[in-house]
Each structure stands twice: as structure tokens, then as C-alpha cells.
Design an enzyme around this catalytic site. Structure first.
Site, PDB file in Angstrom:
ATOM      1  N   ASP A   1      51.867   2.494   9.505  1.00 26.58           N
ATOM      2  CA  ASP A   1      53.098   2.882  10.202  1.00 26.58           C
ATOM      3  C   ASP A   1      53.999   3.597   9.197  1.00 26.58           C
ATOM      4  O   ASP A   1      54.559   2.967   8.292  1.00 26.58           O
ATOM      5  CB  ASP A   1      53.771   1.600  10.744  1.00 26.58           C
ATOM      6  N   HIS A   2      54.126   4.895   9.392  1.00 25.88           N
ATOM      7  CA  HIS A   2      54.848   5.690   8.399  1.00 25.88           C
ATOM      8  C   HIS A   2      56.354   5.423   8.412  1.00 25.88           C
ATOM      9  O   HIS A   2      57.078   5.847   7.515  1.00 25.88           O
ATOM     10  CB  HIS A   2      54.573   7.180   8.635  1.00 25.88           C
TER      11      HIS A   2
END
Ligand code: CAO
Length: 426
Positions: A396-397
Site C-alpha cells: 500500500d503506497h
């Protein structure tokens, strides 16, 4: 100079009618016939004009007040007493009832920022004609920027405001149409040959919204890497059961689980869940429950192997076998699918090299594992045959940066490679 009381004129049988707009302000010069307030009955709204001209000295009413014939609206300073009789009759209100609501309803459906007739009491420069025009179109005049001197709103400004709203709505509709169009196909499959329509398996139907939510809300990035597991594989293949003397059947996945948990201990962000991006809260888990994607004939299931940090390789391998079997036999408890740290999706027993796994929401990362293979690697001036494991880490950036993900993969690589013998109690 005389102070003249301006009162609510004859408004037919109506009593206690609500004031929804004050159209004048203190100190303003008004002419006879100019609208002072707007009244709204439960069916219609009507402007009340002034029966004299002069400067507004004091306003005695406010938006929301309920008035009847004879109530004082304001006082004006006037040097002429030229009171004219203006009747806002019941029939005039009835006429408004016929037209106004229909127009307003039609336009209000089209745009969202219109028809809040109860505008604020702030002074908006606009002629009564323009105000009436705006109201008929259902546009809130307090939201319109006037193009004339001192921000005076013109009829043209009202038109532009309404057009802009309509265009915005149209563009939303167009985007929706494009989306829907993409999902439809313009032909029937049966036009091209024999087909068979079946039910989508229940578990796939249950998983679908979860996958869509994850894919649509989490900005996924997938980091690929290759890990030299030559020594680990030699070690795994050398394991013998001390009692039977037979070779122990231990999946490489048990080693990968251990290596992952050791990396999670060093990089706690990967063992977290975003609580709420708006409040900025994130939960860090202090347990190490690893989800394992299990391929079943009913669809993919992701049970958790609990407390991986406290179990040895052999135990993990057999627990994994049992849990996978329970999933395939549909004998697993629903609770076993909740409360994970991170998930491993292994296609190692099937094939392929690299893929882009979807994060198992609300987790923040997933490790994809592909099939190991032998490769010629150039080491210290010579080619050597090594066993290489391809991995793909989706993260999850929003919460994990690319550099952190690369370091996390290095850690897994070291745990399976040069440090593989780390605390691998069998
Ligand atoms: N590289 C090479 N060989 C591997 C390997 C790897 N990374 N991982 C496993 N293998 C080998 C095993 O050692 C085993 O070999 P033997 O038969 O010689 O002992 C063989 O492949 C079969 O393994 P397996 O896949 O049946 O068992 P496993 O314990 O490794 O995996 C499980 C268990 C449940 C993960 C697996 O059965 C499964 O369902 N995998 C599919 C998961 C999936 O669908 N993921 C995609 C989801 S979308 O993101």
C-alpha cells in the site's frame, strides 16, 4: 425628510407567512416598486415591493420571521410622501404557485448547487428582476459571483451559473455512461458458437466485493525480486525424520513464512492496518498471524496461520497442510479468515515467475511467491548453478514507500539466503 413605516401589504388570506429573503440593506436607496423581502407560503414564494422611495433607515424583520398584513418591515427616510398602493393579492400568490415550483423542481434535479431559496441575509447586489430570474431557475443568488461593478449580479451571470452547473452534471453523466458502456459488451457470446452459462461459485461471489474494494481503494505497487535459495533448498532436502529415517516433506512455504515474520519484526509498518486516513490513525499489530492463499475448487480462501513466530518449520508445514485441506473440504471456521498480519500467495507449486497479488484488505502488503528455478549466476568470476526464487511484494503506497519495500525484500532475501539458518528450529 420624513421617516415612513413600510408594512406588509394585503397578501390575501395568508397569515404568518415566512420571510425567506431580505432584498435590501440598511442605508440602501430604494425606489418605489423595488422588492424588499420575499415571502414563501407552503406552496410558493413572492416578492413584496416597496410602496415608496427613499433610503432604508432600519429593517425590522429577518429571514425566518413570520409576518402578516400590517407588520412593520422597515422604515425609510423620504423627502416625498408618494405612497402608492401595491397589493400583493392572493391571486398573485396563486399565480406564482402555478409556475415557480415546477421550474424549480425541474432545474434542481439537474444541478446540485441550486434551489436553496433560503439565502443568507448578506447583501447581494442584484436587481429584483435578476433575483426573480435566479429564483425561477432555482439558483441560489448568494453563490453567484457578479461580473459588474461591486460584484453586482446580472441576468447573464445567473445564466452562466446555471449553465456551468448543468455542464458539470452532464459531464458526471457522461463519465457514468462511459463506465457503464465499458462494462457492457455489444454482442452475445452465443453469436459466435456454443456456450454454457453457469453460476459463479459462492465463495468467488463473496470474495469479489472484497477484492474490488482493495483494488480500488489501495494504491498498489508491486516490487519484484529474485532470491538465491540454493542453501535453503539443500538444507530442506536434507531433512530426515530421526525415527523413521525417511525424508521429511516440508514445503518451502514454511521457510518463507518464517523469513517473512523475521522481516515483519524489523519492519513493523508491514504488520499494520490503516484505521482511517482522515484521522491519520494506523494500527500496529504485535502478533504474527500469516494469511495463506489457498486454491480450492470453490475459489480462493485465505486462512490465517497463527503465531508463526512461535512455531517451528516442521510444525508450520504440517499445520499448513491441515488448514489447506480444511479449506478444500469447506470445514474451516469463518473466524480463521480474520485478523492477519500479512498474506502470502504462493504459486510455487504451480508455476510462473512474478505476478501482481492484490493486498488482502485491511492488511497493507502481500507477498507473492512463484516457482523456484535453476539459473546460471555469475559469482566470483565464474558461473554457478543456483536455485532462484522469484518474489513479488505488493504494498500500500499510502503507507509504505518504495525504498522501504525494497529494504523489506532484501531482509526476506537475507533470511532465506545468507542468514537462512536463522533460528530455524525444526
Ligand atoms: N518453488 C518451487 N517449488 C515449490 C514452491 C516454490 N516456490 N512452493 C512449493 N513448491 C513445491 C512443493 O515443495 C511441492 O513439491 P513436492 O510435491 O515435490 O513436495 C509442490 O510444489 C506442491 O506444493 P503445494 O503448492 O501443493 O504446497 P505448498 O505447501 O507449497 O502450498 C498452498 C500450499 C495452500 C499455498 C497451495 O496448495 C496453494 O493453494 N497455492 C495456490 C495459491 C494461490 O492460488 N495463489 C494465487 C492467489 S491470487 O493472489
Amino acid at each position: 425628510m420624513a421617516l415612513i413605516d413600510i408594512k406588509v401589504p394585503n397578501i390575501g388570506d395568508f397569515k404568518d407567512v415566512e420571510i425567506i429573503e431580505i432584498l435590501v440593506s440598511n442605508g440602501q436607496n430604494i425606489n418605489k416598486g423595488d422588492s424588499m423581502i420575499t415571502l414563501e407560503s407552503d406552496k410558493s414564494s413572492v416578492e413584496v415591493p416597496c410602496n415608496n422611495s427613499g433610503k432604508v433607515s432600519q429593517i425590522y424583520v429577518k429571514v425566518g420571521d413570520k409576518v402578516s398584513e400590517g407588520d412593520l418591515i422597515l422604515k425609510i427616510e423620504s423627502n416625498k410622501n408618494e405612497t402608492i398602493k401595491i397589493e400583493t393579492t392572493e391571486s398573485a400568490i396563486s399565480k406564482e404557485i402555478q409556475n415557480a415550483p415546477k421550474k424549480i423542481v425541474e432545474k434542481s434535479l439537474a444541478i446540485s448547487n441550486i434551489k436553496n431559496i433560503t439565502t443568507s441575509n448578506k447583501s447581494i447586489l442584484a436587481s429584483p428582476k435578476v433575483r426573480k430570474f435566479a429564483r425561477e431557475l432555482g439558483a441560489d443568488i448568494s453563490k453567484i459571483s457578479g461580473s459588474e461593478k461591486l460584484g453586482r449580479v446580472t441576468e447573464e451571470d445567473v445564466k452562466n451559473f446555471v449553465n456551468f452547473g448543468l455542464q458539470q452534471k452532464q459531464s458526471v453523466n457522461n463519465n457514468q455512461e462511459i463506465k457503464e458502456h465499458k462494462l457492457k459488451i455489444e454482442y452475445e457470446h452465443s453469436e459466435f458458437g456454443e456456450i454454457d452459462i453457469r453460476d459463479i461459485p459462492r465463495i468467488k461471489k463473496l470474495a469479489a466485493p472484497h477484492l474490488v474494494k482493495s483494488f480500488n481503494t489501495i494504491p498498489h505497487v508491486t516490487h519484484h525480486d529474485q532470491i538465491d535459495i540454493t542453501e535453503m533448498e539443500e538444507f530442506r532436502n536434507s531433512l530426515i525424520d530421526h525415527y523413521t529415517g525417511e525424508k521429511l516433506k516440508i514445503t518451502p512455504l514454511a521457510f518463507i513464512m518464517k523469513a517473512l515474520v523475521a522481516a515483519l519484526k524489523k519492519f513493523p509498518t508491514f504488520n499494520s492496518s490503516i484505521e482511517d486516513m482522515n484521522t491519520g490513525k494506523i494500527t500496529f499489530k504485535k502478533y504474527f498471524h500469516i494469511g495463506i492463499a489457498v486454491d480450492t475448487s470453490n475459489g480462493l480462501m485465505v486462512p490465517k496461520i497463527r503465531e508463526v513466530d512461535k512455531k517451528n518449520i516442521q510444525y508450520l508445514s504440517s499445520e499448513l497442510r491441515d488448514v489447506a485441506q480444511k479449506c478444500r473440504d469447506l470445514k474451516i471456521n469463518k473466524k480463521e479468515f480474520y485478523g492477519g498480519s500479512m498474506t502470502i500467495s504462493s504459486l510455487g507449486g504451480i508455476g510462473g515467475s512474478f505476478f501482481t497479488p492484490i493486498i488482502n484488505y485491511p492488511e497493507v502488503a502481500i507477498l507473492g511467491v512463484s516457482k523456484s528455478n535453476k539459473q546460471q549466476i555469475f559469482i566470483k568470476d565464474e558461473f554457478k548453478v543456483r536455485t532462484i526464487l522469484p518474489i513479488s511484494l505488493s504494498y500500500d503506497h499510502r503507507i509504505i514507500d518504495g525504498a522501504e519495500a525494497a529494504r523489506f525484500c532484501n531482509e526476506i532475501r537475507d533470511n532465506l539466503g545468507k542468514n537462512f539458518a536463522f533460528k530455524l528450529a525444526i
